[in-house]
Every structure is written in structure tokens, then in C-alpha cells.
Design a protein around this motif. Structure first.
Motif, PDB file in Angstrom:
ATOM      1  N   VAL A   1      45.433  43.039  35.390  1.00 46.39           N
ATOM      2  CA  VAL A   1      43.919  42.844  34.666  1.00 46.39           C
ATOM      3  C   VAL A   1      43.080  44.308  34.594  1.00 46.39           C
ATOM      4  O   VAL A   1      43.664  44.936  35.611  1.00 46.39           O
ATOM      5  CB  VAL A   1      43.429  41.654  35.440  1.00 46.39           C
ATOM      6  CG1 VAL A   1      42.674  41.956  36.738  1.00 46.39           C
ATOM      7  CG2 VAL A   1      42.502  41.680  33.809  1.00 46.39           C
ATOM      8  N   GLU A   2      42.868  43.987  33.643  1.00 55.42           N
ATOM      9  CA  GLU A   2      41.933  45.254  34.013  1.00 55.42           C
ATOM     10  C   GLU A   2      40.788  45.494  34.967  1.00 55.42           C
ATOM     11  O   GLU A   2      39.958  43.880  35.282  1.00 55.42           O
ATOM     12  CB  GLU A   2      40.794  45.302  32.650  1.00 55.42           C
ATOM     13  CG  GLU A   2      41.698  45.709  30.996  1.00 55.42           C
ATOM     14  CD  GLU A   2      40.486  45.757  29.915  1.00 55.42           C
ATOM     15  OE1 GLU A   2      39.801  46.061  30.241  1.00 55.42           O
ATOM     16  OE2 GLU A   2      42.056  45.864  28.924  1.00 55.42           O
ATOM     17  N   ILE A   3      40.112  46.261  35.467  1.00 56.13           N
ATOM     18  CA  ILE A   3      39.307  46.078  36.142  1.00 56.13           C
ATOM     19  C   ILE A   3      37.832  45.656  35.879  1.00 56.13           C
ATOM     20  O   ILE A   3      37.534  46.121  34.605  1.00 56.13           O
ATOM     21  CB  ILE A   3      38.812  47.676  36.647  1.00 56.13           C
ATOM     22  CG1 ILE A   3      40.187  48.499  37.435  1.00 56.13           C
ATOM     23  CG2 ILE A   3      37.217  47.773  37.806  1.00 56.13           C
ATOM     24  CD1 ILE A   3      39.714  49.912  37.260  1.00 56.13           C
ATOM     25  N   ASP A   4      37.211  44.568  36.230  1.00 56.19           N
ATOM     26  CA  ASP A   4      36.166  44.051  36.247  1.00 56.19           C
ATOM     27  C   ASP A   4      35.332  43.584  37.532  1.00 56.19           C
ATOM     28  O   ASP A   4      36.068  41.977  37.847  1.00 56.19           O
ATOM     29  CB  ASP A   4      36.414  42.267  34.837  1.00 56.19           C
ATOM     30  CG  ASP A   4      35.069  41.859  34.471  1.00 56.19           C
ATOM     31  OD1 ASP A   4      34.153  41.776  35.165  1.00 56.19           O
ATOM     32  OD2 ASP A   4      35.614  41.191  33.627  1.00 56.19           O
ATOM     33  N   LYS A   5      34.464  43.926  38.031  1.00 57.51           N
ATOM     34  CA  LYS A   5      33.885  43.894  38.998  1.00 57.51           C
ATOM     35  C   LYS A   5      33.489  42.510  38.959  1.00 57.51           C
ATOM     36  O   LYS A   5      32.896  41.926  39.926  1.00 57.51           O
ATOM     37  CB  LYS A   5      33.255  45.201  39.850  1.00 57.51           C
ATOM     38  CG  LYS A   5      33.777  46.926  39.754  1.00 57.51           C
ATOM     39  CD  LYS A   5      33.228  47.610  40.884  1.00 57.51           C
ATOM     40  CE  LYS A   5      33.967  48.808  40.862  1.00 57.51           C
ATOM     41  NZ  LYS A   5      33.612  49.845  41.809  1.00 57.51           N
TER      42      LYS A   5
ATOM     43  N   TYR B   1      40.487  45.962  41.478  1.00 59.65           N
ATOM     44  CA  TYR B   1      41.007  47.411  41.657  1.00 59.65           C
ATOM     45  C   TYR B   1      42.227  47.163  40.043  1.00 59.65           C
ATOM     46  O   TYR B   1      43.383  48.518  40.320  1.00 59.65           O
ATOM     47  CB  TYR B   1      42.321  47.115  42.445  1.00 59.65           C
ATOM     48  CG  TYR B   1      41.206  47.664  44.167  1.00 59.65           C
ATOM     49  CD1 TYR B   1      40.585  49.022  43.911  1.00 59.65           C
ATOM     50  CD2 TYR B   1      40.474  46.256  44.835  1.00 59.65           C
ATOM     51  CE1 TYR B   1      39.693  49.110  45.383  1.00 59.65           C
ATOM     52  CE2 TYR B   1      40.101  46.395  45.764  1.00 59.65           C
ATOM     53  CZ  TYR B   1      39.030  47.444  45.774  1.00 59.65           C
ATOM     54  OH  TYR B   1      37.299  48.040  47.075  1.00 59.65           O
ATOM     55  N   GLY B   2      42.356  46.376  39.303  1.00 63.49           N
ATOM     56  CA  GLY B   2      42.946  46.833  37.985  1.00 63.49           C
ATOM     57  C   GLY B   2      44.826  46.465  38.376  1.00 63.49           C
ATOM     58  O   GLY B   2      45.125  46.605  38.375  1.00 63.49           O
ATOM     59  N   ARG B   3      45.035  46.011  39.393  1.00 62.56           N
ATOM     60  CA  ARG B   3      46.131  44.867  39.540  1.00 62.56           C
ATOM     61  C   ARG B   3      46.873  43.686  38.307  1.00 62.56           C
ATOM     62  O   ARG B   3      46.218  42.490  39.091  1.00 62.56           O
ATOM     63  CB  ARG B   3      46.247  44.336  40.879  1.00 62.56           C
ATOM     64  CG  ARG B   3      46.117  45.446  42.126  1.00 62.56           C
ATOM     65  CD  ARG B   3      46.971  46.369  41.871  1.00 62.56           C
ATOM     66  NE  ARG B   3      47.170  46.958  43.339  1.00 62.56           N
ATOM     67  CZ  ARG B   3      47.232  46.855  44.221  1.00 62.56           C
ATOM     68  NH1 ARG B   3      47.739  45.805  44.860  1.00 62.56           N
ATOM     69  NH2 ARG B   3      47.731  48.155  45.346  1.00 62.56           N
TER      70      ARG B   3
END
Length: 342
Positions: free
Chosen positions: A238-242, A234-236
Motif C-alpha cells: 500500500v502507499e505510505i500513509d503515516k 513503510y509502504g508494504r
């Protein structure tokens, strides 16, 4: 060839034995060629291996190794590069198989309560971390009557393990920081949560929280890996990286974290990988995740699991309940309608 192997064992002629040995040697060489072709090198001796590209023998410790599967040996970097395209498909398959073997291995059970020595419940409401001694104590032992060393009346404001008085908020923070100095992973994780949620006077700082989650995870706290996965999902901080989030969920699951295992099961269902989803939920239900038992029932209803699968999961979950339930824990749960531990 008319002479059997048993005949040779019983002292057949030396000419027959040489003939058998020659044929067996030829068979072994053929098998060796089949094994090494496009897959990996074969150890000839304990310290000698064969290059998968050119077949040259060399000292195993001095040879190049495939960076991914770690199973293939090469005499030099040139052979390694030359063989890369031929080995790639087999390498990826082997890496995936080794990964799944580790991923779906039944993890060790949760730790026991240090006081009653019963298996610790997986739900947070069933246990509590004490900053005074660094112990995690079950709800039953927290709730049970405990007397101080002078034999005075019940004093539930003291730690059941070390008998230290329950701290106020300021003292709790000091104890947490002190526990961090001795690399207590749970204390580090607690501070990370304070930063993540902005609790106890700490500013909300996702970047700082993520840094502490990583530190706690490296010390073996699997819940920290779940939180890192959430941050990446969810980009907490840091950038979103699933993809990275998925990898951290797997790390947590392999460490025995049931919540991560349940999340992975849901991901596999959404991806249509029902066999993998079933494996995850079977492990999670045995470890006490009731929601995974519900998911297995859904898989059974939709034809993606058998009745035997569901019955096995139900039985394993009941075994878990039998391992964690006690009179003290039931009394603790009854003391507060919201205080569930299973």
C-alpha cells in the motif's frame, strides 16, 4: 427571599413555594440556554430532543445527528448545515476528549494459558500457537513433562492441550488452512505472515498479506492491526500513509496490544508530547513492556516525569512479573539461553 429551602420542605406557605418554583424554572431555562449554545442539544425527555440550531423540539430518533461527535441533534438537514460553523470547534474538542478517554483507558489483561491458568507472557518466546486445537499455550506448559493417555514416557512432540502429535511443515499448513475455515484470527494472521515473509513455500505477496491482516484484525487479532500499521508506515502492499499507520496502532493499543502502545509512546516523545507519551508508557509497563519502563526512566531523567511516576511504573511492572512467573516457565527459559518470556 427570606424563606429557606428547608422551610419549604417543612410546609411553608403556598405563595412562597410558587415564588421559588418560578425562580427555579427561570434558572433552569438560563442554564439550558448556556448548555445548548454552540455545543449540543439537550434531551428534554427520553425520546424528545431540542435542535441545537433553532431550539425546536422533536423526536430524538427522527432527528439529524452530528456525524462526528454523535452528541448534537438537529430537526433537519438545513439546521444542521446552518449550525456547522458554530458547532465545529466544540465538536472537534469533544471528539478528541472522547477519543483520548478510550485510548488511555487501561486495557483488559492478556489472556491466561488454558493449561496452567497463569497470565500469558506478552513476548512471543513465552507462548506458542497450536494449529491442531487453535490454543495459545505458554512456554512453561510446552516445556513441562506431559504424558499421553496410555501413561507412556514423556512425549513432548504432542500438543500439551489436545495431545495431537506435532505436525510436519506440510501438515501444519493444512491445519492452518482448516483453522481459517472456522474464522480463527490467529490462523489467518499466520498465513498473512507467510505471505509477507515468503515462508513455507508461499510467494512473497504484500498485497495478499495486507488483505489477510485486515481480515484477522476485524476478527479481533490486535497484532494484525500492528502489522497493518507497519505496512502503511513503510509502504508494504500500500502507499505510505503515516497518519493511517498511527490510527491502526491506536486500534491495536486500545485492544490491549503492548507493542502498539509502546510505539505510540515513542511517537509522542518525538512529537514533544511528553504527557501523552508518559500515559502510553505507563499502560505498557503495567502490561509487561520492559522497554516502556526504560522510557519512563528517561522521561524522569529529562524532567518530563516525576519520581512517583517512575516508582509507580516500576511497581506495576513487578506486579506483572509476579503474575506470569512460574517454576515451569523459568525452566523453559533456562533450557535455552535465548528463550526469554519476560
Amino acid at each position: 427571599m427570606s424563606t429557606s429551602d428547608n422551610d419549604n420542605d417543612q410546609g411553608g406557605g403556598s405563595g412562597d413555594m410558587k415564588s421559588n418554583e418560578k425562580e427555579c424554572t427561570s434558572c433552569e431555562q438560563t442554564n439550558l440556554n448556556n448548555i445548548t449554545e454552540g455545543i449540543d442539544s439537550v434531551a428534554i425527555k427520553d425520546d424528545i430532543s431540542m435542535c441545537a440550531a433553532c431550539g425546536e423540539e422533536g423526536n430524538s430518533d427522527d432527528m439529524n445527528t452530528c456525524n462526528k461527535c454523535k452528541m448534537v441533534k438537529y430537526c433537519n438537514a438545513t439546521c444542521k448545515k446552518k449550525h456547522r460553523s458554530k458547532h465545529k470547534k466544540a465538536c472537534e474538542k469533544l471528539v478528541a476528549e472522547l477519543h483520548d478517554e478510550k485510548l488511555f483507558k487501561q486495557p483488559p489483561p492478556a489472556e491466561d494459558c488454558p493449561i496452567c491458568f497463569l497470565l500469558m507472557p506478552i513476548l512471543g518466546t513465552g507462548r506458542r500457537y497450536k494449529t491442531c486445537c487453535g490454543k495459545v499455550i505458554c512456554s512453561g506448559c510446552i516445556h513441562a513433562p506431559a504424558y499421553d493417555n496410555q501413561g507412556n514416557e514423556v512425549d513432548n512432540e504432542k500438543c500439551p492441550f489436545c495431545r495431537t502429535p506435532t505436525p510436519n511443515e506440510e501438515e501444519m499448513i493444512k491445519r492452518t488452512m482448516k483453522r481459517m475455515e472456522v474464522s480463527d484470527a490467529r490462523a489467518i494472521y499466520s498465513l498473512a505472515c507467510y505471505y509477507n515473509e515468503g515462508l513455507y513455500g508461499f510467494p512473497q505477496n504484500y498485497t495478499k498479506a495486507l488483505e489477510l491482516y485486515h481480515r484477522a484484525g476485524e476478527l479481533g487479532h490486535t497484532e494484525a492491526y500492528v502489522s497493518i500499521g507497519y505496512c502503511n508506515m513503510y509502504g508494504r502492499g500500500v502507499e505510505i500513509d503515516k497518519k493511517k499507520a498511527h490510527n491502526y496502532y491506536e486500534l491495536a493499543a486500545m485492544g490491549g496490544n503492548v507493542n502498539a502502545r509502546y510505539n505510540l509512546g515513542l511517537e509522542e516523545v518525538h512529537a514533544g508530547n511528553f504527557d501523552r507519551a508518559l500515559k502510553h508508557h505507563m499502560i505498557a509497563s503495567r502490561s509487561g513492556r520492559y522497554d516502556s519502563l526504560t522510557e519512563i526512566k528517561k522521561l524522569y531523567s529529562n524532567g518530563h516525569a516525576t519520581k512517583e511516576d517512575y516508582m509507580k511504573a516500576l511497581q506495576s511492572y513487578q506486579e506483572y512479573l509476579g503474575e506470569i512467573k512460574s517454576k515451569q516457565r523459568d525452566e523453559a527459559a533456562a533450557a535455552n539461553d535465548l528463550y526469554r518470556y519476560y
